[in-house]
Design an enzyme around this catalytic site. Structure first.
Site, PDB file in Angstrom:
ATOM      1  N   GLY A  45       0.923  -1.290  -0.109  1.00 49.45           N
ATOM      2  CA  GLY A  45       0.023   0.156  -0.034  1.00 49.45           C
ATOM      3  C   GLY A  45       0.768   1.210   0.039  1.00 49.45           C
ATOM      4  CD  GLN A  50       3.303   5.852   3.011  1.00 49.19           C
ATOM      5  OE1 GLN A  50       2.252   5.393   2.546  1.00 49.19           O
ATOM      6  NE2 GLN A  50       4.104   5.286   3.708  1.00 49.19           N
ATOM      7  CB  CYS A  92       5.146   2.520   8.067  1.00 52.37           C
ATOM      8  SG  CYS A  92       4.570   4.205   7.352  1.00 52.37           S
ATOM      9  CG  LEU A  93       6.592   1.448   2.192  1.00 49.35           C
ATOM     10  CD1 LEU A  93       5.927   1.519   0.768  1.00 49.35           C
ATOM     11  CD2 LEU A  93       7.645   0.347   2.060  1.00 49.35           C
ATOM     12  CG  HIS A 134      -0.807   1.304   7.460  1.00 53.31           C
ATOM     13  ND1 HIS A 134       0.253   0.987   8.386  1.00 53.31           N
ATOM     14  CD2 HIS A 134      -0.091   1.998   6.607  1.00 53.31           C
ATOM     15  CE1 HIS A 134       1.313   1.718   7.963  1.00 53.31           C
ATOM     16  NE2 HIS A 134       1.318   2.137   6.962  1.00 53.31           N
ATOM     17  CD  GLU A 135      -1.110   2.544   2.622  1.00 57.87           C
ATOM     18  OE1 GLU A 135      -0.458   1.592   2.829  1.00 57.87           O
ATOM     19  OE2 GLU A 135      -0.994   3.585   2.797  1.00 57.87           O
ATOM     20  CG  HIS A 138      -0.134   6.976   5.665  1.00 58.02           C
ATOM     21  ND1 HIS A 138       1.076   7.365   6.322  1.00 58.02           N
ATOM     22  CD2 HIS A 138       0.405   5.685   5.588  1.00 58.02           C
ATOM     23  CE1 HIS A 138       2.070   6.419   6.526  1.00 58.02           C
ATOM     24  NE2 HIS A 138       1.446   5.293   6.065  1.00 58.02           N
TER      25      HIS A 138
HETATM   26  O1  K2U Z   1       1.604   2.596   3.957  1.00 55.44           O
HETATM   27  C1  K2U Z   1       2.950   2.341   4.057  1.00 55.44           C
HETATM   28  O2  K2U Z   1       3.813   2.561   4.405  1.00 55.44           O
HETATM   29  C2  K2U Z   1       2.653   1.119   3.220  1.00 55.44           C
HETATM   30  C3  K2U Z   1       2.789  -0.140   3.858  1.00 55.44           C
HETATM   31  C4  K2U Z   1       1.434  -0.751   4.017  1.00 55.44           C
HETATM   32  C5  K2U Z   1       0.980  -1.652   5.250  1.00 55.44           C
HETATM   33  C6  K2U Z   1       1.788  -1.700   6.202  1.00 55.44           C
HETATM   34  C7  K2U Z   1       1.276  -2.675   7.444  1.00 55.44           C
HETATM   35  C8  K2U Z   1       0.541  -3.794   6.946  1.00 55.44           C
HETATM   36  C9  K2U Z   1      -0.042  -3.529   5.899  1.00 55.44           C
HETATM   37  C10 K2U Z   1       0.060  -2.882   4.843  1.00 55.44           C
HETATM   38  C11 K2U Z   1       3.678  -1.302   3.480  1.00 55.44           C
HETATM   39  O3  K2U Z   1       3.154  -2.243   2.699  1.00 55.44           O
HETATM   40  S1  K2U Z   1       4.879  -2.051   4.647  1.00 55.44           S
HETATM   41  C12 K2U Z   1       5.813  -3.385   3.717  1.00 55.44           C
HETATM   42  C13 K2U Z   1       4.528  -4.493   3.832  1.00 55.44           C
HETATM   43  C14 K2U Z   1       4.563  -5.570   3.054  1.00 55.44           C
HETATM   44  C15 K2U Z   1       3.950  -6.583   3.236  1.00 55.44           C
HETATM   45  C16 K2U Z   1       3.120  -6.858   4.156  1.00 55.44           C
HETATM   46  C17 K2U Z   1       2.988  -5.905   5.116  1.00 55.44           C
HETATM   47  C18 K2U Z   1       3.954  -4.670   5.015  1.00 55.44           C
HETATM   48 ZN    ZN Z   2       2.484   3.738   6.203  1.00 56.64          ZN
END
Ligand code: K2U
Ligand code: ZN
Length: 171
Positions: A45, A50, A92-93, A134-135, A138
Site C-alpha cells: 500500500g 508519503q 511502514c515505508l 493503515h493507508e 496516513h
Molecule cells: O503505508 C505504507 O507505508 C505501506 C505499508 C502498508 C502496510 C503496512 C502494514 C500492514 C499492511 C500494509 C507497506 O506495505 S509496509 C511493507 C509490507 C509489506 C507486506 C506486508 C506488510 C507490510
Molecule cells: Zn505507512
C-alpha cells in the site's frame, strides 16, 4: 516514475490531507507513480502524503501470489468497521525497518471514488483490511506508531531521526 518516499518525522506526514476535487490527468499520473513506487519498495500500500502530496488518495495491492490487483482509492470513507479486531505486525515505508503489533477492526466497509470518477464500495478483510486502514490513517496524518505506547513511539522516532542524520551525511 518512482517517487522518493518521505521518512518520519516529517510535517507533511502529520497533515490532514485535502479531498481530491476532480479526477484529472495529473491525478491519474500521480496514481500511476504511486503504484510504481509501491511495487518498487516493495509494499502492499502507499498513501499520497508519503510521496509529499497531501491529497486524499491511496493505492493498494495486497495480492501475495498470482495476478496483481492494483487498486486506486480517491477520497476513501470508512462506512463500517467490525467489533472484532485482528492483530498484525505492521511496518511502514515511511518508517523503514521498524515493526510493531497493531490491533485494528478485522473487517471494514469503505466507499471511495475510482479513477473513472465512479463511486465504489467494498468490504475488506485480512491484509486488505489492515492495509486500507493503515493507508487511510496516513490521509489523516496518523502513523502506525501513533497506535503504540509513548515509549515505543519515542524510541522509533529517535531511530528515524538518527537514520535521517546518517542519510543527510551520505547525500
Ligand atoms: O503505508 C505504507 O507505508 C505501506 C505499508 C502498508 C502496510 C503496512 C502494514 C500492514 C499492511 C500494509 C507497506 O506495505 S509496509 C511493507 C509490507 C509489506 C507486506 C506486508 C506488510 C507490510
Ligand atoms: Zn505507512
Amino acid at each position: 516514475m518512482i517517487r522518493p518516499i518521505l521518512i518520519h518525522p516529517d510535517p507533511r506526514l502529520k497533515k490532514v490531507c485535502d479531498p481530491v476535487a476532480e479526477v484529472t490527468p495529473e491525478l491519474r499520473a500521480l496514481a500511476e507513480d504511486m503504484l510504481e513506487t509501491m511495487y518498487d519498495a516493495p509494499g502492499v500500500g502507499l498513501a499520497a502524503p508519503q510521496v509529499g502530496v497531501t491529497k486524499r488518495l491511496l493505492v493498494m495491492d495486497c495480492v501475495k501470489e498470482g495476478t496483481p490487483e492494483p487498486m486506486v482509492l480517491i477520497n476513501p470513507r470508512l462506512i463500517w468497521a467490525s467489533e472484532d479486531l485482528s492483530s498484525y505486525e505492521e511496518g511502514c515505508l515511511s518508517i523503514p525497518d521498524q515493526y510493531a503489533e497493531v490491533k485494528r477492526p478485522a473487517l471494514v466497509r469503505v466507499e471511495w471514488t475510482d479513477l473513472d470518477g465512479a463511486l465504489q464500495e467494498r468490504e475488506f478483510e485480512g491484509l486488505w483490511a489492515t492495509c486500507v486502514q493503515h493507508e487511510m490513517d496516513h490521509l489523516d496524518g496518523r502513523l502506525f506508531i501513533d497506535h503504540l505506547g509513548l515509549m515505543k513511539r519515542q524510541m522509533i522516532t529517535r531511530k528515524m531521526e538518527k537514520l535521517k542524520r546518517e542519510r543527510a551525511r551520505q547525500a
